[in-house]
Design an enzyme around this catalytic site. Structure first.
Site, mmCIF file in Angstrom:
data_model
loop_
_atom_site.group_PDB
_atom_site.id
_atom_site.type_symbol
_atom_site.label_atom_id
_atom_site.label_comp_id
_atom_site.label_asym_id
_atom_site.label_seq_id
_atom_site.Cartn_x
_atom_site.Cartn_y
_atom_site.Cartn_z
ATOM 1 N N VAL B 6 0.829 -1.213 0.000
ATOM 2 C CA VAL B 6 0.000 0.000 0.000
ATOM 3 C C VAL B 6 0.865 1.266 0.000
ATOM 4 O O VAL B 6 1.803 1.389 0.795
ATOM 5 C CB VAL B 6 -0.918 0.025 1.247
ATOM 6 C CG1 VAL B 6 -1.690 1.336 1.324
ATOM 7 C CG2 VAL B 6 -1.881 -1.161 1.211
ATOM 8 N N CYS B 7 0.551 2.197 -0.904
ATOM 9 C CA CYS B 7 1.180 3.520 -0.833
ATOM 10 C C CYS B 7 0.123 4.585 -1.084
ATOM 11 O O CYS B 7 -1.056 4.278 -1.291
ATOM 12 C CB CYS B 7 2.364 3.652 -1.786
ATOM 13 S SG CYS B 7 1.992 4.071 -3.479
ATOM 14 N N GLY B 8 0.519 5.845 -1.043
ATOM 15 C CA GLY B 8 -0.442 6.932 -1.155
ATOM 16 C C GLY B 8 -1.132 6.965 -2.501
ATOM 17 O O GLY B 8 -2.317 7.267 -2.597
ATOM 18 N N ILE B 39 -3.904 4.195 -0.809
ATOM 19 C CA ILE B 39 -4.480 4.303 0.537
ATOM 20 C C ILE B 39 -6.014 4.405 0.475
ATOM 21 O O ILE B 39 -6.713 3.962 1.381
ATOM 22 C CB ILE B 39 -3.821 5.476 1.324
ATOM 23 C CG1 ILE B 39 -4.240 5.480 2.789
ATOM 24 C CG2 ILE B 39 -4.073 6.821 0.674
ATOM 25 C CD1 ILE B 39 -3.646 4.370 3.603
#
Lengths: 155, 91
Positions: B6-8, B39
């Protein structure tokens, strides 16, 4: 899925070292200006990359000394491309473990997939701490580009 | 098992994390697929996944989910990612 090579997405013209940046915003701007100069993005993208850090924090500092500046695919992205901004002096991004940053890789992407092969190769290449150290020391853009091309050829 | 990286924004950091996590999964001999999520979609995706890998800030933003969330500080450190996956999967 198109799998463009890393050496194509990151041309020698998009590699600059010895950049004077006083803070993280200036460091991201430098990487962004290289994306704009190469035609990968419009200048709006620079602000979007800075806003991503304002919104999500400095997690784009993905490894000690290394930031991957990027924003979401948007109208400001013209084609997928990368840039390499080596800083004259390290700057703090506010990351608890990986500060200060000496190298900012800029990424503009038109979608979520077209660059994933190249970015994965970059990850494997820079994932070797010894090689990352050597590349961060290199000053000559053509030599850096050559090293990337060599790595890709050998993989 | 599905592992979420998971990243932004789901295009940069998590793609790198996915590449290194896939390598770690192979080395650990796990039967797992690694997927990327941003996210915004991660909470929904976590409902059918077994493990989340992400940064400290985003782990805080993700909040409580029913599966293990393991924080990775250095997304390029194969050894740290291997440890994170081993910890999160109980290996």
């Amino acid at each position: 899925m198109a799998d463009t090579s890393l050496s194509t997405l990151l041309p020698a013209d998009a590699i600059v070292t010895g950049i004077a940046a006083e803070d993280w915003r200036a460091a991201i701007r430098a990487a962004g200006e290289l994306l704009v100069a190469g035609g990968a993005a419009t200048s709006d993208y620079i602000g979007q990359m800075q806003a991503a850090v304002d919104e999500y924090g400095p997690y784009i500092v993905i490894a000690p000394g290394l930031a991957l500046a990027h924003a979401r695919p948007s109208e400001a992205v013209l084609h997928t491309g990368m840039s390499w901004a080596g800083l004259a002096r390290p700057v703090a991004f506010g990351h608890p473990q990986n500060d200060p940053v000496e190298l900012v890789i800029g990424l503009a992407a038109v979608d979520h997939d077209g660059h994933s092969g190249a970015l994965s190769r970059l990850a494997r290449m820079l994932g070797d701490p010894e090689r990352l150290r050597e590349l961060k020391k290199m000053r000559e853009p053509r030599a850096i580009h050559e090293a990337i091309t060599e790595y890709e050829r050998g993989e | 098992m599905r592992i979420l990286a998971v990243c932004g924004m789901g295009i940069g950091t998590s793609v790198l994390l996915k590449a290194n996590a896939e390598k770690a999964v192979r080395e650990l001999g796990l039967d797992a697929e690694v997927e990327v999520a941003d996210i915004g979609t991660a909470r929904g995706a976590a409902a059918t996944a077994g493990l989340v890998l992400t940064s400290g800030e985003l782990a805080a933003e993700l909040g409580d989910v029913d599966i293990p969330v393991v924080v990775v500080a250095n997304f390029m450190d194969a050894e740290e990612i291997r440890r994170a996956i081993a910890e999160g999967t109980g290996r």
